[in-house]
Scaffold this motif. Structure first.
Motif, mmCIF file in Angstrom:
data_model
loop_
_atom_site.group_PDB
_atom_site.id
_atom_site.type_symbol
_atom_site.label_atom_id
_atom_site.label_comp_id
_atom_site.label_asym_id
_atom_site.label_seq_id
_atom_site.Cartn_x
_atom_site.Cartn_y
_atom_site.Cartn_z
ATOM 1 N N ASP A 76 -1.235 -1.482 -9.404
ATOM 2 C CA ASP A 76 -2.333 -2.263 -9.962
ATOM 3 C C ASP A 76 -3.626 -1.832 -9.270
ATOM 4 O O ASP A 76 -3.718 -1.862 -8.037
ATOM 5 N N VAL A 77 -4.614 -1.438 -10.059
ATOM 6 C CA VAL A 77 -5.855 -0.885 -9.514
ATOM 7 C C VAL A 77 -7.017 -1.818 -9.815
ATOM 8 O O VAL A 77 -7.204 -2.265 -10.959
ATOM 9 N N THR A 78 -7.805 -2.109 -8.786
ATOM 10 C CA THR A 78 -9.001 -2.939 -8.912
ATOM 11 C C THR A 78 -10.133 -2.286 -8.118
ATOM 12 O O THR A 78 -9.885 -1.469 -7.232
ATOM 13 N N GLY A 90 -5.572 -0.127 -4.548
ATOM 14 C CA GLY A 90 -4.321 -0.081 -5.288
ATOM 15 C C GLY A 90 -3.294 -0.995 -4.653
ATOM 16 O O GLY A 90 -3.097 -0.956 -3.434
ATOM 17 N N THR A 91 -2.674 -1.830 -5.466
ATOM 18 C CA THR A 91 -1.606 -2.705 -4.980
ATOM 19 C C THR A 91 -0.291 -2.171 -5.514
ATOM 20 O O THR A 91 -0.083 -2.113 -6.731
ATOM 21 N N ASP A 92 0.594 -1.750 -4.599
ATOM 22 C CA ASP A 92 1.837 -1.131 -5.038
ATOM 23 C C ASP A 92 2.878 -2.183 -5.405
ATOM 24 O O ASP A 92 2.623 -3.396 -5.350
ATOM 25 N N GLU A 93 4.069 -1.725 -5.795
ATOM 26 C CA GLU A 93 5.097 -2.633 -6.299
ATOM 27 C C GLU A 93 5.651 -3.549 -5.216
ATOM 28 O O GLU A 93 6.287 -4.563 -5.511
ATOM 29 N N ALA A 94 5.413 -3.205 -3.938
ATOM 30 C CA ALA A 94 5.835 -4.065 -2.833
ATOM 31 C C ALA A 94 4.758 -5.079 -2.459
ATOM 32 O O ALA A 94 4.970 -5.913 -1.578
ATOM 33 N N GLY A 95 3.596 -4.993 -3.121
ATOM 34 C CA GLY A 95 2.502 -5.909 -2.828
ATOM 35 C C GLY A 95 1.549 -5.407 -1.758
ATOM 36 O O GLY A 95 0.585 -6.103 -1.406
ATOM 37 N N TRP A 112 -13.947 5.198 -21.114
ATOM 38 C CA TRP A 112 -14.597 4.262 -20.197
ATOM 39 C C TRP A 112 -13.565 3.728 -19.225
ATOM 40 O O TRP A 112 -12.394 3.567 -19.571
ATOM 41 N N LEU A 113 -13.995 3.439 -18.013
ATOM 42 C CA LEU A 113 -13.099 2.874 -17.005
ATOM 43 C C LEU A 113 -12.954 1.378 -17.244
ATOM 44 O O LEU A 113 -13.946 0.651 -17.304
ATOM 45 N N ARG A 114 -11.714 0.919 -17.362
ATOM 46 C CA ARG A 114 -11.428 -0.499 -17.581
ATOM 47 C C ARG A 114 -10.540 -1.004 -16.448
ATOM 48 O O ARG A 114 -9.386 -0.596 -16.324
ATOM 49 N N LEU A 115 -11.085 -1.873 -15.606
ATOM 50 C CA LEU A 115 -10.340 -2.431 -14.484
ATOM 51 C C LEU A 115 -10.543 -3.934 -14.453
ATOM 52 O O LEU A 115 -11.570 -4.435 -14.931
ATOM 53 N N PRO A 116 -9.575 -4.679 -13.891
ATOM 54 C CA PRO A 116 -8.324 -4.241 -13.276
ATOM 55 C C PRO A 116 -7.310 -3.791 -14.322
ATOM 56 O O PRO A 116 -7.351 -4.242 -15.470
ATOM 57 N N LEU A 117 -6.385 -2.933 -13.887
ATOM 58 C CA LEU A 117 -5.404 -2.376 -14.816
ATOM 59 C C LEU A 117 -4.213 -1.828 -14.031
ATOM 60 O O LEU A 117 -4.374 -1.376 -12.894
ATOM 61 N N GLN A 118 -3.052 -1.866 -14.665
ATOM 62 C CA GLN A 118 -1.869 -1.260 -14.044
ATOM 63 C C GLN A 118 -1.774 0.210 -14.463
ATOM 64 O O GLN A 118 -1.810 0.542 -15.649
#
Length: 234
Positions: free
Chosen positions: A29-31, A72-77, A92-98
């Motif tokens: 997950d990217v923010t 970036g938040t990985d699958e382990a948090g 275009w950049l769209r965030l937040p997004l997986q």
């Protein structure tokens, strides 16, 4: 069929099944790290320039081009701050997004991106350098195979930059990629992909190697086989 041969057959069938099964895709997950995606926590020291460019009848005028500061938040948090660059000059950049780790770019393109990272990533200390890296990355991913890496000619063309030094530096890096002064280095970059947004390139995140589903079952089957073999020898 003896018991040992039966176990061996089961293990081999398990291995065949697992080798044909697709690996589980790792995601993140990217923010934005800060409210200013190019700037620091104070909104200063923005790592970007403005640029205009065109390709295939499409054009963008005075868009921001440089290094995104992301989390970036990985699958382990676990959270990982990283710098990233756009690989989709007309999205275009769209965030937040997986995002998913991986890319459908060709191997020659990825090798050229790897060479760019190897030669230029440690030089990203200014807006001029960040803008140069972004222009070079767009040129590499956008140019048709066989075309020279030139910002002034070919499929992708830069028509204006706010920092002239960025275009000059980008072209010098592209020349170094093209003449093999910059060499690709295995596993020195990570590409994150998602639909309807910009794909991202970074050298700050190690790409995970997903374990195929059921690999634990294969290990168990092989362990059982080895135990049975030892029992027969005893």
């Amino acid at each position: 069929m003896t018991f040992l041969r039966a176990i061996a057959t089961c293990a081999l069938l398990g291995a065949a099944t697992l080798s044909s099964a697709p690996a589980m895709a790792a995601t993140m997950d990217v923010t934005p790290e800060h409210s200013s995606i190019f700037g620091d926590a104070a909104g200063q020291n923005a790592m970007r320039i403005r640029a205009s460019y065109e390709m295939g009848g499409l054009s963008r005028v005075k868009v921001l081009a440089g290094a995104f500061r992301l989390i970036g938040t990985d699958e382990a948090g676990d959270k990982h701050p990283f710098l990233a660059f756009c690989l989709s000059p007309f999205e275009w950049l769209r965030l937040p997004l997986q995002y998913t780790f991986g890319t459908d770019l060709s191997a020659p393109v990825v090798n050229r991106l790897s060479a760019l990272v190897n030669g230029a990533w440690d030089k990203l200390a200014s807006a001029t350098a960040a803008g140069a890296f972004q222009l070079a990355a767009w040129e590499i991913v956008s140019e048709t195979k066989g075309q020279p890496l030139s910002l002034a000619t070919g499929d992708f063309r830069v028509t204006w930059v706010s920092h002239v030094g960025s275009a000059t530096l980008a072209q010098s890096w592209l020349d170094s990629v093209q003449d093999n002064t910059f060499q690709p280095k295995p596993h020195n970059l990570t590409i994150l992909s998602a639909d309807n947004t910009q794909d991202l390139l970074t050298a700050d995140l190690p790409a995970p190697v997903p374990l195929p589903a059921g690999a634990g079952l294969l290990a168990l089957a092989l362990s059982t086989l080895m135990a049975a073999a030892r029992k027969r020898r005893a």
